[in-house]
Design a protein around this motif. Structure first.
Motif, PDB file in Angstrom:
ATOM      1  N   ALA A  31      51.979  30.695  39.610  1.00 34.92           N
ATOM      2  CA  ALA A  31      50.834  30.022  40.233  1.00 34.92           C
ATOM      3  C   ALA A  31      50.316  28.910  39.333  1.00 34.92           C
ATOM      4  O   ALA A  31      50.018  27.803  39.799  1.00 34.92           O
ATOM      5  CB  ALA A  31      49.731  31.040  40.516  1.00 34.92           C
ATOM      6  N   LYS A  32      50.208  29.194  38.049  1.00 38.11           N
ATOM      7  CA  LYS A  32      49.721  28.185  37.098  1.00 38.11           C
ATOM      8  C   LYS A  32      50.681  26.999  37.040  1.00 38.11           C
ATOM      9  O   LYS A  32      50.264  25.831  37.055  1.00 38.11           O
ATOM     10  CB  LYS A  32      49.578  28.820  35.712  1.00 38.11           C
ATOM     11  CG  LYS A  32      48.508  29.891  35.602  1.00 38.11           C
ATOM     12  CD  LYS A  32      47.128  29.287  35.578  1.00 38.11           C
ATOM     13  CE  LYS A  32      46.075  30.314  35.196  1.00 38.11           C
ATOM     14  NZ  LYS A  32      44.722  29.731  35.140  1.00 38.11           N
ATOM     15  N   THR A  33      51.985  27.294  36.979  1.00 35.85           N
ATOM     16  CA  THR A  33      52.991  26.228  36.883  1.00 35.85           C
ATOM     17  C   THR A  33      52.956  25.317  38.102  1.00 35.85           C
ATOM     18  O   THR A  33      53.088  24.098  37.982  1.00 35.85           O
ATOM     19  CB  THR A  33      54.396  26.843  36.736  1.00 35.85           C
ATOM     20  OG1 THR A  33      54.442  27.622  35.540  1.00 35.85           O
ATOM     21  CG2 THR A  33      55.469  25.768  36.690  1.00 35.85           C
ATOM     22  N   SER A  34      52.792  25.908  39.281  1.00 34.56           N
ATOM     23  CA  SER A  34      52.835  25.140  40.525  1.00 34.56           C
ATOM     24  C   SER A  34      51.494  24.523  40.905  1.00 34.56           C
ATOM     25  O   SER A  34      51.426  23.699  41.815  1.00 34.56           O
ATOM     26  CB  SER A  34      53.315  26.037  41.668  1.00 34.56           C
ATOM     27  OG  SER A  34      52.390  27.092  41.877  1.00 34.56           O
ATOM     28  N   ALA A  66      45.351  29.953  44.724  1.00 30.59           N
ATOM     29  CA  ALA A  66      45.159  31.247  45.372  1.00 30.59           C
ATOM     30  C   ALA A  66      46.501  31.947  45.533  1.00 30.59           C
ATOM     31  O   ALA A  66      47.541  31.294  45.642  1.00 30.59           O
ATOM     32  CB  ALA A  66      44.497  31.059  46.731  1.00 30.59           C
ATOM     33  N   ILE A  67      46.448  33.279  45.556  1.00 30.33           N
ATOM     34  CA  ILE A  67      47.663  34.090  45.691  1.00 30.33           C
ATOM     35  C   ILE A  67      47.500  35.059  46.852  1.00 30.33           C
ATOM     36  O   ILE A  67      46.520  35.813  46.918  1.00 30.33           O
ATOM     37  CB  ILE A  67      47.974  34.868  44.406  1.00 30.33           C
ATOM     38  CG1 ILE A  67      48.299  33.898  43.259  1.00 30.33           C
ATOM     39  CG2 ILE A  67      49.132  35.849  44.624  1.00 30.33           C
ATOM     40  CD1 ILE A  67      48.586  34.580  41.936  1.00 30.33           C
ATOM     41  N   HIS A  68      48.457  35.018  47.772  1.00 27.82           N
ATOM     42  CA  HIS A  68      48.500  35.983  48.878  1.00 27.82           C
ATOM     43  C   HIS A  68      49.591  36.997  48.546  1.00 27.82           C
ATOM     44  O   HIS A  68      50.746  36.625  48.333  1.00 27.82           O
ATOM     45  CB  HIS A  68      48.824  35.273  50.196  1.00 27.82           C
ATOM     46  CG  HIS A  68      48.596  36.129  51.407  1.00 27.82           C
ATOM     47  ND1 HIS A  68      49.219  37.344  51.597  1.00 27.82           N
ATOM     48  CD2 HIS A  68      47.782  35.953  52.495  1.00 27.82           C
ATOM     49  CE1 HIS A  68      48.820  37.873  52.739  1.00 27.82           C
ATOM     50  NE2 HIS A  68      47.945  37.045  53.308  1.00 27.82           N
ATOM     51  N   PRO A  69      49.263  38.299  48.507  1.00 33.03           N
ATOM     52  CA  PRO A  69      50.252  39.297  48.075  1.00 33.03           C
ATOM     53  C   PRO A  69      51.193  39.792  49.165  1.00 33.03           C
ATOM     54  O   PRO A  69      52.153  40.503  48.861  1.00 33.03           O
ATOM     55  CB  PRO A  69      49.373  40.440  47.580  1.00 33.03           C
ATOM     56  CG  PRO A  69      48.179  40.379  48.497  1.00 33.03           C
ATOM     57  CD  PRO A  69      47.943  38.909  48.756  1.00 33.03           C
ATOM     58  N   GLY A  70      50.940  39.448  50.452  1.00 30.82           N
ATOM     59  CA  GLY A  70      51.754  40.023  51.519  1.00 30.82           C
ATOM     60  C   GLY A  70      51.502  41.512  51.609  1.00 30.82           C
ATOM     61  O   GLY A  70      50.373  41.984  51.484  1.00 30.82           O
ATOM     62  N   GLN A  93      42.219  37.376  39.413  1.00 23.21           N
ATOM     63  CA  GLN A  93      40.854  36.870  39.257  1.00 23.21           C
ATOM     64  C   GLN A  93      40.558  36.487  37.808  1.00 23.21           C
ATOM     65  O   GLN A  93      39.889  35.477  37.545  1.00 23.21           O
ATOM     66  CB  GLN A  93      39.848  37.918  39.755  1.00 23.21           C
ATOM     67  CG  GLN A  93      39.926  38.149  41.265  1.00 23.21           C
ATOM     68  CD  GLN A  93      38.902  39.142  41.764  1.00 23.21           C
ATOM     69  OE1 GLN A  93      38.176  39.764  40.980  1.00 23.21           O
ATOM     70  NE2 GLN A  93      38.839  39.311  43.083  1.00 23.21           N
ATOM     71  N   ALA A  94      41.072  37.274  36.860  1.00 20.84           N
ATOM     72  CA  ALA A  94      40.848  36.975  35.451  1.00 20.84           C
ATOM     73  C   ALA A  94      41.491  35.651  35.051  1.00 20.84           C
ATOM     74  O   ALA A  94      41.033  34.980  34.109  1.00 20.84           O
ATOM     75  CB  ALA A  94      41.392  38.109  34.582  1.00 20.84           C
ATOM     76  N   ALA A  95      42.544  35.260  35.777  1.00 22.27           N
ATOM     77  CA  ALA A  95      43.226  34.002  35.492  1.00 22.27           C
ATOM     78  C   ALA A  95      42.536  32.815  36.151  1.00 22.27           C
ATOM     79  O   ALA A  95      43.027  31.686  36.075  1.00 22.27           O
ATOM     80  CB  ALA A  95      44.677  34.085  35.965  1.00 22.27           C
ATOM     81  N   GLY A  96      41.399  33.075  36.817  1.00 21.31           N
ATOM     82  CA  GLY A  96      40.675  32.002  37.470  1.00 21.31           C
ATOM     83  C   GLY A  96      41.227  31.632  38.826  1.00 21.31           C
ATOM     84  O   GLY A  96      40.928  30.563  39.369  1.00 21.31           O
ATOM     85  N   LEU A  97      42.056  32.524  39.403  1.00 13.77           N
ATOM     86  CA  LEU A  97      42.674  32.284  40.703  1.00 13.77           C
ATOM     87  C   LEU A  97      42.001  33.152  41.761  1.00 13.77           C
ATOM     88  O   LEU A  97      41.296  34.111  41.448  1.00 13.77           O
ATOM     89  CB  LEU A  97      44.165  32.597  40.643  1.00 13.77           C
ATOM     90  CG  LEU A  97      44.966  31.859  39.560  1.00 13.77           C
ATOM     91  CD1 LEU A  97      46.366  32.441  39.457  1.00 13.77           C
ATOM     92  CD2 LEU A  97      45.011  30.364  39.854  1.00 13.77           C
TER      93      LEU A  97
END
Length: 664
Positions: free
Chosen positions: A73-76, A80-84, A99-103
């Motif tokens: 996520a950081k690289t791209s 936000a992240i959707h886990p499916g 959340q701790a990563a600021g996402l």
């Protein structure tokens, strides 16, 4: 107020990754896929705007590694992240790390996942919230003696269940007190391997009940609603096979009661996003809390079709901090029609549902009114041993249940899935069964009507054998024309009597040796086991042909790879091996003392060592394939000569795991 985002990373694979990618793209979001080695060419990778490689094929080295997902996520630049569903979707540690990563985690808060992630702890919460629960034991004392005693107190039959995880793993239905201890230990071992926790709970088994779940949704403004129920009673090994909405057993009054209980359950843990509260519904109308799935469900499409909503869109809106798009009354007013979903899996029902792996020779999804297909499959895709056996979901909607059922039956008939054995025919048999059509069934449906013996008894008819031979004949003729430039009308030409072509075909363990008479490549006949079959060819394509037999016109579809022919005709699918020119086969694996891997997978355990004497049918090794464990044995007794693989090793299909010298 939630932080805004415009790029979403989907931390999953296969059909659910595609579903989320397409749903996010429809709303204008940029999308990022992640992929392991096995998925480098997968459809979800190609459809996303960007894709990030996250490791080797085993999920533990890629899709289950939290640090790799967050790094992707950081690289791209995804915010936000959707886990499916599956993988990390219900891991509190994953949501916390995101959340701790600021996402932004597109799902419930970590505390809600943790509260509902352990079945024992969640049951205690639900009792406190006034949600009806099954009597049983959910305490911390996990000693064998305690669990046995609590099972006796609850009264047999009981369910022994893993407190963590789901999907039917670590779950045992026990009727006999003498089998309690064995099942408790077996469930604990399976739970430890699957979820990293061997904690168990005991529940009184509610027999002849239905599995009915309620779709709930919450936002950050204190609103929680439900979308009625889904009936998931058709299950095998506690894993869902068919799902539908609404349930044939739920009326409006019961729907409101179950919906209110589900909303109370969600509010008890301050739930945000999509979730499902699962209940057992008894014959007398009483219902009992089972668990809450803190994610989007596999079967969410039936709810979407009946209520006219896009649940992925709702997830994205709620994650952006918006209020729920509709209130409870509006949602219930929108309910219209009926939807049924089946899970198309690469597994062999006639081999105890053994997972299948390998290349897809042909995939063709059905199209039609009221149909929806969620899948990542395409011709040329490879079904990997590293992940779940479910490959596609076929969903049909209709104004009423019977219309939906008939449309889904037709959809299955129009689906082509060649190259691997699948459960397609099995699904058609379920939908076509009178008990299913009538809507009166329970979680015991498959056990009651689809015994392993009955499934194994299915054999190709004489006509289907002839149709396979005709397909081979036509395919050989097509290749001959193509390679040597022969005119089509010259194929099958002869100056005197009709030609006879010898065939030796094998389907599973059954062999058919016969002569196929071909008259100008238009009329064919053969005698199979004393039954004469005559048919006339009408139209022919590269992978199908139409024929007339006994006054009825039919159509046969086929794909060929080497000496294998995959045939679908007269409502059934078969794989034939052309043994016509093959050398004589040696002793069958197993009878000669060789224990072979029955599919690609990971060797979990080897229970014997060289020099040890073993009995016929004794479990010698355990193989894990597509999230399932299989006990491997031999049909002979003898002495172990050699062990050729170690626990933890990834092995290929038909690899020799160990050799036993049979006793004379």
């Amino acid at each position: 107020m939630s932080k805004r985002f415009n790029k979403v990373l989907v931390a999953n694979r296969g059909e659910i990754a595609l579903r989320v990618i397409r749903g996010a793209r429809k709303l204008g979001y940029q999308t990022v896929a992640v992929y392991a080695d096995a998925d480098a060419q997968s459809l979800h990778v190609r459809e996303a705007d960007e894709a990030v490689h996250i490791g080797a094929s085993p999920a533990k080295d890629s899709y289950l590694v939290i640090e790799k997902i967050i790094a992707a996520a950081k690289t791209s630049g995804a915010q936000a992240i959707h886990p499916g569903y599956g993988f990390l979707s219900e891991r509190e540690a994953f949501a916390q790390a995101v959340q701790a990563a600021g996402l932004i985690f597109i799902g419930p808060d970590p505390a809600s996942i943790e509260a509902m992630g352990n079945k024992s702890a969640s049951k205690i919460r639900m009792i406190a919230a006034g949600v009806p629960c099954v009597p049983g034991y959910q305490g911390d004392d996990q000693r064998d003696d305690t669990l046995v005693a609590e099972a006796r107190k609850a009264g047999l039959p009981v369910m022994v269940k893993a407190a963590a995880g789901g999907g039917g793993r670590g779950m045992r239905l026990v009727f006999d007190e003498a089998a309690l201890l064995e099942n408790i230990r077996s469930a604990r071992s399976e739970a430890e391997n699957a979820f990293g926790s061997g904690q168990l709970l005991i529940e009184k088994a509610v027999m002849d009940a239905r599995h009915v779940e309620i779709q709930v949704f919450g936002d950050r403004h204190g609103n929680v609603v439900h979308f009625g129920e889904r009936d998931c009673s058709v299950q095998r090994r506690n894993q869902k096979v068919v799902e539908e909405a609404p349930s044939p057993a739920v009326d409006d009054a019961l729907r409101l009661k179950m919906g209110a209980a589900a909303v109370a359950a969600a509010k008890a843990v301050n739930y945000v996003g999509a979730g499902t509260v699962e209940f057992m519904l008894a014959r007398d109308g009483q219902f009992y809390f089972l668990e809450m799935n803190t994610r989007l469900q596999v079967e969410h499409p039936v709810t979407e079709l009946v209520y006219g909503v896009d649940l992925v869109e709702w997830q994205l809106r709620v994650a952006q901090g918006e209020k729920l798009p509709l209130g409870q009354a509006e949602i219930l007013d929108n309910r219209y029609g009926h939807a049924i979903e089946v899970r198309l899996c690469a597994e062999d029902p006639q081999a105890n549902y053994l997972p299948q792996t390998g290349p897809v020779l042909r995939w063709q999804a059905p199209v039609g009114e009221g149909l929806r297909v969620d899948t990542y499959l395409e011709t040329g895709a490879v079904v990997s041993p590293y992940y779940d056996s479910m490959q596609a979901k076929l969903i049909a909607w209709g104004e009423d249940r019977e219309t939906a059922r008939q449309r889904l039956l037709k959809a299955l008939a129009d689906t082509r899935f060649f190259g691997l054995v699948s459960n397609k025919d099995y699904l058609r048999d379920i939908l076509g069964h009178a008990a299913f059509a009538g809507g009166d069934f329970s979680t015991g449906f498959i056990g009651q009507y689809f015994s392993q013996e009955a499934i194994n008894a299915a054999r190709p008819s004489a006509r289907q054998v002839v149709l396979a031979a005709v397909a081979l004949y036509l395919d050989d003729a097509r290749r001959l024309r193509s390679e040597h430039g022969i005119e089509a009308e010259m194929i099958g030409w002869h100056s005197s009597h009709e030609t006879g072509v010898d065939f030796k075909l094998k389907c599973r363990e059954q062999e058919f040796e016969f002569e196929l008479s071909a008259q100008a490549s238009r009329r064919f006949s053969a005698v199979i086991a004393g039954e004469k079959v005559e048919l006339e060819l009408h139209r022919q394509d590269a992978d199908s042909y139409s024929y007339l037999c006994e006054g009825v016109q039919g159509k046969a579809y086929f794909s060929r790879q080497g000496d294998q022919l995959w045939l679908e005709a007269e409502g059934r699918n078969w794989c034939f091996n052309d043994r016509t020119l093959a050398p004589v086969e040696g002793a069958a694996p197993g009878s000669d003392g060789r224990l072979l891997a029955h599919s690609d997978g990971k060797l979990v355990a080897v229970h014997v060592k060289p020099g040890e004497q073993v009995e016929k049918g004794q479990t010698l090794a355990v193989l894990e394939a597509m999230k399932m464990e299989f006990q491997l044995s031999l049909p002979v007794a003898g002495v172990v000569e050699s062990v050729n693989a170690e626990p933890g090793q990834q092995v290929r299909n038909k690899a020799v795991l160990l050799v036993v010298k049979p006793l004379a």
